[in-house]
Design an enzyme around this catalytic site. Structure first.
Site, PDB file in Angstrom:
ATOM      1  N   ARG A 163      25.376 -13.872  -1.608  1.00 35.74           N
ATOM      2  CA  ARG A 163      25.711 -12.588  -2.245  1.00 35.74           C
ATOM      3  C   ARG A 163      25.357 -12.552  -3.734  1.00 35.74           C
ATOM      4  O   ARG A 163      26.181 -12.219  -4.587  1.00 35.74           O
ATOM      5  CB  ARG A 163      27.187 -12.265  -2.053  1.00 35.74           C
ATOM      6  CG  ARG A 163      27.364 -10.745  -2.047  1.00 35.74           C
ATOM      7  CD  ARG A 163      28.724 -10.298  -1.638  1.00 35.74           C
ATOM      8  NE  ARG A 163      28.744  -8.853  -1.589  1.00 35.74           N
ATOM      9  CZ  ARG A 163      29.400  -8.149  -0.689  1.00 35.74           C
ATOM     10  NH1 ARG A 163      30.090  -8.763   0.253  1.00 35.74           N
ATOM     11  NH2 ARG A 163      29.392  -6.851  -0.722  1.00 35.74           N
ATOM     12  N   CYS A 164      24.123 -12.921  -4.007  1.00 33.00           N
ATOM     13  CA  CYS A 164      23.631 -12.749  -5.372  1.00 33.00           C
ATOM     14  C   CYS A 164      22.117 -12.862  -5.303  1.00 33.00           C
ATOM     15  O   CYS A 164      21.588 -13.334  -4.319  1.00 33.00           O
ATOM     16  CB  CYS A 164      24.161 -13.827  -6.303  1.00 33.00           C
ATOM     17  SG  CYS A 164      23.557 -15.460  -5.949  1.00 33.00           S
ATOM     18  N   GLN A 212      17.488 -11.768   8.296  1.00 35.60           N
ATOM     19  CA  GLN A 212      17.568 -10.819   7.184  1.00 35.60           C
ATOM     20  C   GLN A 212      16.175 -10.333   6.783  1.00 35.60           C
ATOM     21  O   GLN A 212      16.051  -9.323   6.113  1.00 35.60           O
ATOM     22  CB  GLN A 212      18.262 -11.469   5.984  1.00 35.60           C
ATOM     23  CG  GLN A 212      19.749 -11.712   6.209  1.00 35.60           C
ATOM     24  CD  GLN A 212      20.472 -12.265   4.999  1.00 35.60           C
ATOM     25  OE1 GLN A 212      21.187 -13.240   5.125  1.00 35.60           O
ATOM     26  NE2 GLN A 212      20.329 -11.663   3.833  1.00 35.60           N
ATOM     27  N   GLU A 240      25.623  -7.196  -4.695  1.00 40.74           N
ATOM     28  CA  GLU A 240      25.921  -8.539  -5.192  1.00 40.74           C
ATOM     29  C   GLU A 240      26.799  -8.529  -6.442  1.00 40.74           C
ATOM     30  O   GLU A 240      27.426  -9.540  -6.761  1.00 40.74           O
ATOM     31  CB  GLU A 240      24.626  -9.273  -5.554  1.00 40.74           C
ATOM     32  CG  GLU A 240      23.422  -8.923  -4.727  1.00 40.74           C
ATOM     33  CD  GLU A 240      23.449  -9.550  -3.359  1.00 40.74           C
ATOM     34  OE1 GLU A 240      22.591  -9.221  -2.539  1.00 40.74           O
ATOM     35  OE2 GLU A 240      24.335 -10.367  -3.105  1.00 40.74           O
TER      36      GLU A 240
HETATM   37  O1  CDP Z   1      20.078  -5.108  -0.377  1.00 38.88           O
HETATM   38  P1  CDP Z   1      21.474  -4.718  -0.025  1.00 38.88           P
HETATM   39  O2  CDP Z   1      21.542  -3.602   0.974  1.00 38.88           O
HETATM   40  O3  CDP Z   1      22.328  -5.873   0.337  1.00 38.88           O
HETATM   41  O4  CDP Z   1      22.183  -4.197  -1.399  1.00 38.88           O
HETATM   42  P2  CDP Z   1      22.144  -2.815  -2.183  1.00 38.88           P
HETATM   43  O5  CDP Z   1      20.758  -2.353  -2.402  1.00 38.88           O
HETATM   44  O6  CDP Z   1      22.991  -3.015  -3.377  1.00 38.88           O
HETATM   45  O7  CDP Z   1      22.829  -1.753  -1.220  1.00 38.88           O
HETATM   46  C1  CDP Z   1      24.089  -1.945  -0.599  1.00 38.88           C
HETATM   47  C2  CDP Z   1      24.572  -0.597  -0.083  1.00 38.88           C
HETATM   48  O8  CDP Z   1      25.052   0.193  -1.199  1.00 38.88           O
HETATM   49  C3  CDP Z   1      23.467   0.231   0.600  1.00 38.88           C
HETATM   50  O9  CDP Z   1      23.980   0.978   1.666  1.00 38.88           O
HETATM   51  C4  CDP Z   1      23.030   1.128  -0.531  1.00 38.88           C
HETATM   52  O10 CDP Z   1      22.380   2.279  -0.112  1.00 38.88           O
HETATM   53  C5  CDP Z   1      24.357   1.418  -1.273  1.00 38.88           C
HETATM   54  N1  CDP Z   1      24.089   1.755  -2.679  1.00 38.88           N
HETATM   55  C6  CDP Z   1      24.382   3.020  -3.177  1.00 38.88           C
HETATM   56  O11 CDP Z   1      24.954   3.830  -2.446  1.00 38.88           O
HETATM   57  N2  CDP Z   1      24.041   3.340  -4.480  1.00 38.88           N
HETATM   58  C7  CDP Z   1      23.456   2.441  -5.294  1.00 38.88           C
HETATM   59  N3  CDP Z   1      23.114   2.739  -6.536  1.00 38.88           N
HETATM   60  C8  CDP Z   1      23.200   1.133  -4.813  1.00 38.88           C
HETATM   61  C9  CDP Z   1      23.509   0.826  -3.499  1.00 38.88           C
END
Ligand code: CDP
Length: 806
Positions: A384-385, A237, A760
């Protein structure tokens, strides 16, 4: 022939930028079985490594006899701690400041601990070799109960540090003690409790569980003796961190280590840490001169490479009689297993647990966390957090329900009464955080309206009366949770991994034809970064998302980044993308001004290019500008159109949400049915609503699993009793409830595009919501706090304990 000029809407739609439900581009390969995972990698002459693991949870190793194994056809080598000592790798530093045995050195401290690494020509020969290694053990007393770890006569686990009175996080008060961490104002909190009108005190445990991604941890190490270079493919990761750690441990210079994380089949925190398998594969490749593959099996993954949670939280709330919370006091017993190998990116040993004041305006709070060793697998990971945030949310959300019950108040009304108000943001919590933005009342009211909260409470009251009259054997629970997440590790003042500050990065290169490649320091494990990152760039610099390739996971090409976990990608890398895009846009503006023969300040941005203010026909699109950037840049300006940004965020982001669960429970069988589950999330600016919905569905499914049965269980001599998918709860489409999703939008004021993380959130908010539903169902029968997990059998036991089975 007239060529129609595209409208603004058509130009905008063509970009598929932020806010668009763009289909996931990575799914084209995933749905056709064309993903490229570590185990797909086949290199000429590649060998396989497999572990001999401990059958015992605590034992001295009297002897390891590998002679029979070395006679197994195909077995080439057997590594033990003795061999690793020769290269100073028998022990390795953990991400939490402890040390961990790579291979058992004199004793074993948990079941399935790595004892020897058998290297063979294929995985069958390696497995036969593992069977043939003979290990002689001498049993030692086993410690699995966290509450007994600090007893004066508790068995000594870590002989290597028995005389150390100071650990990585300060003084140790017992041989099984790792650290004590405290936050908040003790005196003020004690004073608030001493004059409180109503108080509660409960031990709220969050059981040990495991992220169990479908693809287990694995790697291929290939050492080139001629060049002195190591190439490491793996399920990482955080690939750059693995490169730095590999360099520090092996002393191979960092530029001679190439770490590649290909497609990853789920991580959920499990693939952040450095595991003995990686070290052994590297050493085996150096010893044999051949590439060596190591692939965990399911039982190994569940029982040895990390765990999550195992937090026992004694939680006290103080409140006035009319329902205003006045203080919070928490003491946590944190079971870290045999080594403190927490993949914790914060500077504190309990991560962000001090978000445990939740969404409430609690004037004073005090928190103490004691970390302890037990004979269980080391870890843990933030499943997942963000680190320890789900534990914190569970702690406060259960405590709020318990207090509401004691006060005789409705739990939703009690929350509304105590929420931080919109005008209080940025809000400074009693335990030290500055919440960036929030509008909790709007979110809660919208959610209560959508679920029909009042009608559901009326229905519940009728059902309870019918149950009391003996007309039904079903009880109804209405679970409420309102969570505040803290994501975006993180500001370098709060977060680092082994001293590496937690910025993230993006490099964007626009090619002469206007197509682009963006390289990132993060690494998707299924979150859809290739899709959503391109959307941010599309909106920022007006190139269609389809013309932008997003590349992650190759440390030779990507700028240095800290990887993907704890929903940090959007808050940190998402910001780096916007900042790199803006650098490109600034240069593009200079080029456009030259092309249009005006001053830069006379230009305005218009979806996909620059226009002269007041002269709309004078326009240059990004495609033309990109060509000019390489082939006819303004005099004195260097050619090319690319930028890199390293972003160290000023603060974390604080997404939040209101969740409701309607559950019916048959008290005779313990069988529950989730009638409805409604999740309202606020993650600020939404990049891709479809991907957000997918993230929420996935996170809720994991929350459902954890709350309703998923647990790593140990017997009293340290055997894991459910180390396979036969008995570890992984919900399928059959068990998984239907999810209703909703949202509000409260942008982050400090993030360049206002986005907060989301991946998360559903896990953090979902677990307490399910648990509150079970607790709410039984509360009218006199229960106060029913511990998770709530599988059918344990629910049945609760009913039995209440004398409901006659
Ligand atoms: O770090 P991780 O990718 O696990 O988590 P995240 O930043 O929450 O993003 C998860 C997915 O959701 C990614 O493809 C982000 O681009 C999308 N996302 C989104 O479309 N809009 C947001 N405000 C937050 C996340």
């Amino acid at each position: 022939m007239n060529i129609a000029v595209p409208t603004r809407e058509q130009r905008e739609a063509k970009l598929e930028g932020m806010g668009c439900k763009r289909k996931r581009v990575e799914d084209i390969r995933f749905t056709q079985g064309k993903g490229n995972y570590v185990d797909d990698l086949k290199l000429p002459g590649m060998l396989f490594g497999d572990f001999v693991r401990s059958q015992h949870a605590h034992a001295r190793i009297k002897k390891i006899d590998a002679s029979a194994a070395l006679k197994v056809p195909g077995v080439l080598a057997v590594l033990t701690a003795e061999e690793l000592k020769g290269v100073n790798l028998a022990w390795m530093p953990t991400l939490a400041g402890d040390v961990q045995m790579v291979l058992a050195d004199g004793k074993v401290l948990f079941q399935n601990q790595e004892i020897a690494f058998v290297v063979a020509v294929d995985r069958y020969a390696a497995a036969d070799g593992v069977e043939a290694v003979e290990v002689e053990y001498e049993d030692l007393p086993v410690l699995v109960d966290a509450f007994k770890a600090l007893a004066p006569d508790a068995p000594l686990l870590r002989e290597d540090i028995k005389d150390k009175t100071t650990g990585a996080h300060g003084p140790r008060k017992h041989h099984n003690h790792i650290f004590e961490w405290s936050m908040g104002d003790k005196d003020l909190t004690d004073a608030a409790f001493s004059k409180a009108e109503v108080t509660t005190k409960d031990v709220i445990s969050y059981h040990r569980t495991h992220p169990s991604p479908l693809e287990t941890c694995q790697c291929v190490a290939s050492f080139d003796k001629i060049k002195g270079e190591l190439t490491l493919w793996g399920t990482f990761q955080a690939p750059h961190v693995i490169r730095t750690v590999a360099s520090l441990l092996s002393k191979i210079p960092e530029h001679k280590i190439h770490v590649i994380a290909p497609d990853i089949g789920g991580g959920f925190g499990n693939k952040v840490g450095a595991y003995p398998g990686y070290i052994c594969a590297i050493v085996a490749s150096i010893v044999t001169g051949k590439p060596v593959k190591w692939v965990e099996d399911r039982i190994e993954n569940l029982t040895a490479t990390s765990f999550a949670r195992d937090y026992h939280m004694t939680t006290e709330l103080a409140a006035t009689k009319d329902g205003k919370v006045t203080a919070l006091r928490v003491h946590v017993l944190a079971d870290h297993g045999a080594f403190d190998a927490c993949a914790d990116p914060s500077k504190w040993p309990a991560g962000f647990f001090n978000i445990c004041t939740g969404s409430y305006d609690i004037p004073v709070a005090h928190l103490v966390v004691d970390g302890i060793y037990t004979n269980k697998a080391p870890g843990g990971v933030a499943y997942r957090c963000s680190f320890r945030v789900t534990e914190a949310a569970y702690c406060i959300e259960r405590a709020m329900d318990i207090m509401a019950q004691k006060l005789g108040m409705d739990p939703a009304e009690f929350r509304l009464k105590n929420f931080i108000r919109r005008e209080q943001f940025p809000y400074h919590s009693a335990l030290g955080w500055e919440y960036d933005s929030g509008d909790y009342h709007t979110a809660m009211n919208k959610a209560m309206e959508a679920i029909g909260y009042k009608q559901l409470r009326t229905e519940q009251a009728e059902k309870r009366a019918a149950f009391q009259r003996g007309e039904t054997r079903e009880i109804m629970g209405l679970g409420v949770s309102f969570f505040t997440e803290i994501v975006g590790a993180g500001p370098s003042r709060n977060c680092d991994i082994l001293g590496v500050a937690m910025f993230d990065s993006c490099e964007i290169r626009i090619h002469p034809t206007g197509a682009a490649i963006a390289r990132m320091g993060t690494k998707s494990q299924g979150q859809g970064h290739e899709t959503t990152y391109a959307q941010i760039i599309a909106t920022e610099i007006g190139i269609p998302a389809d013309d932008i390739m997003v590349e992650e996971g190759n440390t030779d090409t990507a700028p240095y980044g800290l990887g993907t976990y704890g929903s940090r990608s959007t808050p940190v890398a998402g910001a780096a993308i916007a900042m790199a895009s803006r650098k490109i846009k600034a240069k593009a503006q200079m080029i456009a001004a030259y092309m249009l023969e005006v001053h830069e300040d006379d230009l305005e941005w218009d979806i996909d290019g620059f226009r002269v203010k007041g002269l709309p026909e004078k326009y240059k699109g990004m495609k033309e500008i990109a060509w000019a950037a390489y082939n006819s840049p303004p005099p004195g300006l260097e050619p090319g159109l690319e930028a890199v940004s390293y972003y160290d965020p000023p603060n974390m982001t604080y997404p939040f949400g209101a969740y409701f669960c309607v559950m019916d429970i048959d008290v005779d069988t313990g069988v529950y049915k989730i009638r409805r589950f409604y999740a309202l999330d606020d993650c600020g600016t939404r990049i891709n609503p479809m991907i957000i919905e997918g993230q929420v569905h996935g996170g809720l499914t994991e929350a459902f699993a954890i709350a309703m049965g998923q647990e790593i269980r140990y017997d009293e001599i340290g055997n894991v009793v459910n180390g396979s998918f036969m008995d570890f709860f992984i919900p399928t489409a059959v068990e998984t409830p239907k999810w209703e999703t909703d949202y509000t939008v409260t942008p982050s004021p400090h993030h360049p595009i206002g986005a907060k993380g989301v991946g998360e959130s559903p896990n953090v908010g979902g677990v307490p919501c399910f648990s509150n539903a079970v607790n709410d169902a039984f509360a009218f029968l006199g229960t106060r706090h029913i511990q998770m997990p709530h599988d059918h059998w344990r629910i049945w036991e609760v009913a039995k304990g209440l004398g409901l089975h006659g």
